[in-house]
Write a protein that holds these residues in place. Sequence first.
Motif, PDB file in Angstrom:
ATOM      1  N   ARG A 172       0.830  -1.219   0.000  1.00  0.00           N
ATOM      2  CA  ARG A 172       0.000   0.000   0.000  1.00  0.00           C
ATOM      3  C   ARG A 172       0.857   1.258   0.000  1.00  0.00           C
ATOM      4  O   ARG A 172       0.536   2.239  -0.678  1.00  0.00           O
ATOM      5  CB  ARG A 172      -0.925   0.000   1.225  1.00  0.00           C
ATOM      6  CG  ARG A 172      -2.044  -1.015   1.187  1.00  0.00           C
ATOM      7  CD  ARG A 172      -2.994  -0.822   2.366  1.00  0.00           C
ATOM      8  NE  ARG A 172      -3.971  -1.877   2.479  1.00  0.00           N
ATOM      9  CZ  ARG A 172      -5.111  -1.933   1.802  1.00  0.00           C
ATOM     10  NH1 ARG A 172      -5.406  -0.959   0.941  1.00  0.00           N
ATOM     11  NH2 ARG A 172      -5.961  -2.931   1.972  1.00  0.00           N
ATOM     12  N   SER A 190      -5.850 -12.016  -0.269  1.00  0.00           N
ATOM     13  CA  SER A 190      -7.274 -11.978   0.052  1.00  0.00           C
ATOM     14  C   SER A 190      -8.037 -11.296  -1.085  1.00  0.00           C
ATOM     15  O   SER A 190      -7.445 -10.690  -1.987  1.00  0.00           O
ATOM     16  CB  SER A 190      -7.499 -11.201   1.349  1.00  0.00           C
ATOM     17  OG  SER A 190      -7.178  -9.823   1.151  1.00  0.00           O
ATOM     18  N   ALA A 191      -9.361 -11.354  -1.023  1.00  0.00           N
ATOM     19  CA  ALA A 191     -10.181 -10.712  -2.051  1.00  0.00           C
ATOM     20  C   ALA A 191      -9.937  -9.210  -2.080  1.00  0.00           C
ATOM     21  O   ALA A 191      -9.851  -8.596  -3.153  1.00  0.00           O
ATOM     22  CB  ALA A 191     -11.661 -11.014  -1.787  1.00  0.00           C
ATOM     23  N   GLU A 192      -9.812  -8.604  -0.907  1.00  0.00           N
ATOM     24  CA  GLU A 192      -9.548  -7.153  -0.842  1.00  0.00           C
ATOM     25  C   GLU A 192      -8.199  -6.821  -1.456  1.00  0.00           C
ATOM     26  O   GLU A 192      -8.061  -5.840  -2.199  1.00  0.00           O
ATOM     27  CB  GLU A 192      -9.587  -6.678   0.611  1.00  0.00           C
ATOM     28  CG  GLU A 192      -9.290  -5.192   0.764  1.00  0.00           C
ATOM     29  CD  GLU A 192      -9.167  -4.758   2.221  1.00  0.00           C
ATOM     30  OE1 GLU A 192      -8.848  -3.584   2.451  1.00  0.00           O
ATOM     31  OE2 GLU A 192      -9.388  -5.602   3.110  1.00  0.00           O
ATOM     32  N   GLU A 193      -7.197  -7.643  -1.162  1.00  0.00           N
ATOM     33  CA  GLU A 193      -5.864  -7.404  -1.725  1.00  0.00           C
ATOM     34  C   GLU A 193      -5.873  -7.580  -3.237  1.00  0.00           C
ATOM     35  O   GLU A 193      -5.257  -6.791  -3.964  1.00  0.00           O
ATOM     36  CB  GLU A 193      -4.858  -8.349  -1.066  1.00  0.00           C
ATOM     37  CG  GLU A 193      -4.607  -8.007   0.398  1.00  0.00           C
ATOM     38  CD  GLU A 193      -3.912  -9.116   1.169  1.00  0.00           C
ATOM     39  OE1 GLU A 193      -3.454  -8.851   2.296  1.00  0.00           O
ATOM     40  OE2 GLU A 193      -3.837 -10.251   0.658  1.00  0.00           O
ATOM     41  N   LEU A 194      -6.578  -8.590  -3.717  1.00  0.00           N
ATOM     42  CA  LEU A 194      -6.667  -8.808  -5.162  1.00  0.00           C
ATOM     43  C   LEU A 194      -7.336  -7.629  -5.852  1.00  0.00           C
ATOM     44  O   LEU A 194      -6.938  -7.250  -6.959  1.00  0.00           O
ATOM     45  CB  LEU A 194      -7.437 -10.104  -5.448  1.00  0.00           C
ATOM     46  CG  LEU A 194      -6.681 -11.409  -5.150  1.00  0.00           C
ATOM     47  CD1 LEU A 194      -7.618 -12.601  -5.310  1.00  0.00           C
ATOM     48  CD2 LEU A 194      -5.471 -11.551  -6.068  1.00  0.00           C
ATOM     49  N   ARG A 195      -8.351  -7.050  -5.212  1.00  0.00           N
ATOM     50  CA  ARG A 195      -9.019  -5.893  -5.800  1.00  0.00           C
ATOM     51  C   ARG A 195      -8.054  -4.729  -5.951  1.00  0.00           C
ATOM     52  O   ARG A 195      -8.034  -4.038  -6.991  1.00  0.00           O
ATOM     53  CB  ARG A 195     -10.222  -5.481  -4.949  1.00  0.00           C
ATOM     54  CG  ARG A 195     -11.461  -6.340  -5.151  1.00  0.00           C
ATOM     55  CD  ARG A 195     -12.702  -5.688  -4.569  1.00  0.00           C
ATOM     56  NE  ARG A 195     -12.601  -5.537  -3.119  1.00  0.00           N
ATOM     57  CZ  ARG A 195     -12.989  -6.456  -2.256  1.00  0.00           C
ATOM     58  NH1 ARG A 195     -13.498  -7.609  -2.684  1.00  0.00           N
ATOM     59  NH2 ARG A 195     -12.897  -6.240  -0.953  1.00  0.00           N
ATOM     60  N   LEU A 196      -7.234  -4.483  -4.919  1.00  0.00           N
ATOM     61  CA  LEU A 196      -6.289  -3.375  -4.996  1.00  0.00           C
ATOM     62  C   LEU A 196      -5.234  -3.645  -6.068  1.00  0.00           C
ATOM     63  O   LEU A 196      -4.866  -2.740  -6.819  1.00  0.00           O
ATOM     64  CB  LEU A 196      -5.620  -3.143  -3.644  1.00  0.00           C
ATOM     65  CG  LEU A 196      -4.653  -1.960  -3.597  1.00  0.00           C
ATOM     66  CD1 LEU A 196      -5.387  -0.654  -3.884  1.00  0.00           C
ATOM     67  CD2 LEU A 196      -3.960  -1.869  -2.238  1.00  0.00           C
ATOM     68  N   ALA A 198      -5.624  -5.353  -8.744  1.00  0.00           N
ATOM     69  CA  ALA A 198      -6.269  -5.196 -10.047  1.00  0.00           C
ATOM     70  C   ALA A 198      -6.407  -3.729 -10.441  1.00  0.00           C
ATOM     71  O   ALA A 198      -6.446  -3.397 -11.632  1.00  0.00           O
ATOM     72  CB  ALA A 198      -7.638  -5.869 -10.036  1.00  0.00           C
ATOM     73  N   GLU A 199      -6.478  -2.854  -9.435  1.00  0.00           N
ATOM     74  CA  GLU A 199      -6.580  -1.417  -9.713  1.00  0.00           C
ATOM     75  C   GLU A 199      -5.248  -0.814 -10.155  1.00  0.00           C
ATOM     76  O   GLU A 199      -5.199   0.312 -10.637  1.00  0.00           O
ATOM     77  CB  GLU A 199      -7.077  -0.683  -8.460  1.00  0.00           C
ATOM     78  CG  GLU A 199      -8.514  -1.023  -8.075  1.00  0.00           C
ATOM     79  CD  GLU A 199      -8.900  -0.435  -6.726  1.00  0.00           C
ATOM     80  OE1 GLU A 199      -8.068   0.308  -6.145  1.00  0.00           O
ATOM     81  OE2 GLU A 199     -10.025  -0.709  -6.256  1.00  0.00           O
TER      82      GLU A 199
END
Length: 233
Positions: A172, A190-196, A198-199
Amino acid sequence: MSPAPLVRLVSLDVGYTLGEPSGTTLTQRLVELSPLPARQAKEIAQQILHALDPRRDATGPQTVCAALGIAPSAFPHDHRPPGFALWPGAVEAVARIARVVPVVTLSNVSHWDERETDVAARLAPHLQAHHPSWQLGFAKPDPGAVQTVGRLHGCDPAEVLHVGDSFDYDVRGALAAGAQALWITSRSPSAEELRLLAEHPGRVTVVPDLDRAVRHIEQTLLPSTRTTRSATP
């Protein structure tokens, strides 16, 4: 997708990337003393304590205690900093990176915990500089940490590759600063980490260990090495 900018500087996290403390840190002691939930207390302690230079701010311990809900008299002024054990192969890993690109350290650590360690000295032959957070005045994930290190070495943040084990602090922090990141982790994101991730396509590479991190840097930044490896059956 455009290619990532050329890497002109690698900044290395220290704790749990190159080794680990051999005792209890001041941050851990303060977290134990605080009535706040441990995760919250750790974040507060790191935000304030790790960016604090007590030589310039004598009231720093009181500020930390107030934020953590601890009586000022309870601040562990008797704290003895733990030693720091570099993991096997860590010095050679830094040396290998230094053969490819300039290397500095960028670690979250308090003045009280670093004052008697010799990590920088043990890595010194291979380092351009040692940048503990308490000297920088910024602790990861504050973007000022990576941005300041880049500026000190004449690099745009986008030309800095930060290597570390913590998603919350290293990844981050690097992304917030506009830098690239090499995340060392053996677990699945995690799903949250994967989302970041991907951004920020192309800005974060995930590897399982320090050796793979070094090999990635060698393969990415040394065309001759990349060609040799790709030609190997």
